[in-house]
Write a protein that holds these residues in place. Structure first.
Motif, PDB file in Angstrom:
ATOM      1  N   ILE A  97       0.814  -1.215   0.000  1.00  0.00           N
ATOM      2  CA  ILE A  97       0.000   0.000   0.000  1.00  0.00           C
ATOM      3  C   ILE A  97       0.848   1.265   0.000  1.00  0.00           C
ATOM      4  CG2 ILE A  97      -1.685   1.278   1.385  1.00  0.00           C
ATOM      5  CD1 ILE A  97      -2.775  -1.350   2.343  1.00  0.00           C
ATOM      6  N   LYS A  98       2.108   1.156   0.285  1.00  0.00           N
ATOM      7  CA  LYS A  98       2.964   2.312   0.542  1.00  0.00           C
ATOM      8  C   LYS A  98       2.857   3.411  -0.515  1.00  0.00           C
ATOM      9  CE  LYS A  98       7.430   3.406   2.356  1.00  0.00           C
ATOM     10  NZ  LYS A  98       8.634   2.887   2.932  1.00  0.00           N
ATOM     11  N   TYR A  99       2.848   3.067  -1.781  1.00  0.00           N
ATOM     12  CA  TYR A  99       2.878   4.086  -2.827  1.00  0.00           C
ATOM     13  C   TYR A  99       1.494   4.584  -3.224  1.00  0.00           C
ATOM     14  CZ  TYR A  99       7.684   2.671  -2.966  1.00  0.00           C
ATOM     15  OH  TYR A  99       8.966   2.390  -2.607  1.00  0.00           O
ATOM     16  N   SER A 100       0.472   3.792  -3.001  1.00  0.00           N
ATOM     17  CA  SER A 100      -0.863   4.231  -3.381  1.00  0.00           C
ATOM     18  C   SER A 100      -1.563   5.004  -2.261  1.00  0.00           C
ATOM     19  CB  SER A 100      -1.723   3.035  -3.804  1.00  0.00           C
ATOM     20  OG  SER A 100      -1.881   2.146  -2.719  1.00  0.00           O
ATOM     21  N   ASN A 101      -1.268   4.674  -1.025  1.00  0.00           N
ATOM     22  CA  ASN A 101      -1.918   5.336   0.104  1.00  0.00           C
ATOM     23  C   ASN A 101      -0.896   5.436   1.234  1.00  0.00           C
ATOM     24  OD1 ASN A 101      -3.552   6.223   2.172  1.00  0.00           O
ATOM     25  ND2 ASN A 101      -5.215   4.815   1.710  1.00  0.00           N
ATOM     26  N   THR A 102      -0.150   6.520   1.275  1.00  0.00           N
ATOM     27  CA  THR A 102       0.967   6.632   2.212  1.00  0.00           C
ATOM     28  C   THR A 102       0.535   6.609   3.668  1.00  0.00           C
ATOM     29  OG1 THR A 102       0.931   9.013   1.891  1.00  0.00           O
ATOM     30  CG2 THR A 102       2.582   7.772   0.671  1.00  0.00           C
ATOM     31  N   LYS A 103      -0.596   7.197   3.991  1.00  0.00           N
ATOM     32  CA  LYS A 103      -1.052   7.210   5.389  1.00  0.00           C
ATOM     33  C   LYS A 103      -1.332   5.795   5.875  1.00  0.00           C
ATOM     34  CE  LYS A 103      -1.285  11.644   6.304  1.00  0.00           C
ATOM     35  NZ  LYS A 103      -0.473  12.281   7.289  1.00  0.00           N
ATOM     36  N   LEU A 104      -1.989   5.006   5.052  1.00  0.00           N
ATOM     37  CA  LEU A 104      -2.286   3.630   5.435  1.00  0.00           C
ATOM     38  C   LEU A 104      -1.008   2.800   5.502  1.00  0.00           C
ATOM     39  CD1 LEU A 104      -4.549   1.725   6.193  1.00  0.00           C
ATOM     40  CD2 LEU A 104      -4.873   1.217   3.780  1.00  0.00           C
TER      41      LEU A 104
END
Length: 64
Positions: A38-45
């Protein structure tokens, strides 16, 4: 009307010994995998899962 009790947010203790370590290792791997996916698509998550992984690793080190 009768009182109703909800267990949402209740905490269950982790098993002791080898079972606890196995469970924490599994959780650590899952959190790290989710964080990397998920790191690159949704940094907060992704940051949330990384934080959970760090806390789980710290707990593993305390048990081991």
């Amino acid at each position: 009307m009768e009182n109703q009790y909800c267990k949402v947010g209740s905490v269950t203790s982790i098993l002791a010994g080898k079972q606890a370590i196995t469970l924490l290792e599994y959780q650590y791997q899952c959190f790290m995998e989710r964080a990397s996916n998920i790191k690159y698509s949704n940094t907060k998550l992704g940051e949330f899962f990384e934080l959970k992984a760090k806390k789980t690793k710290r707990r593993l080190e305390e048990l081991g």
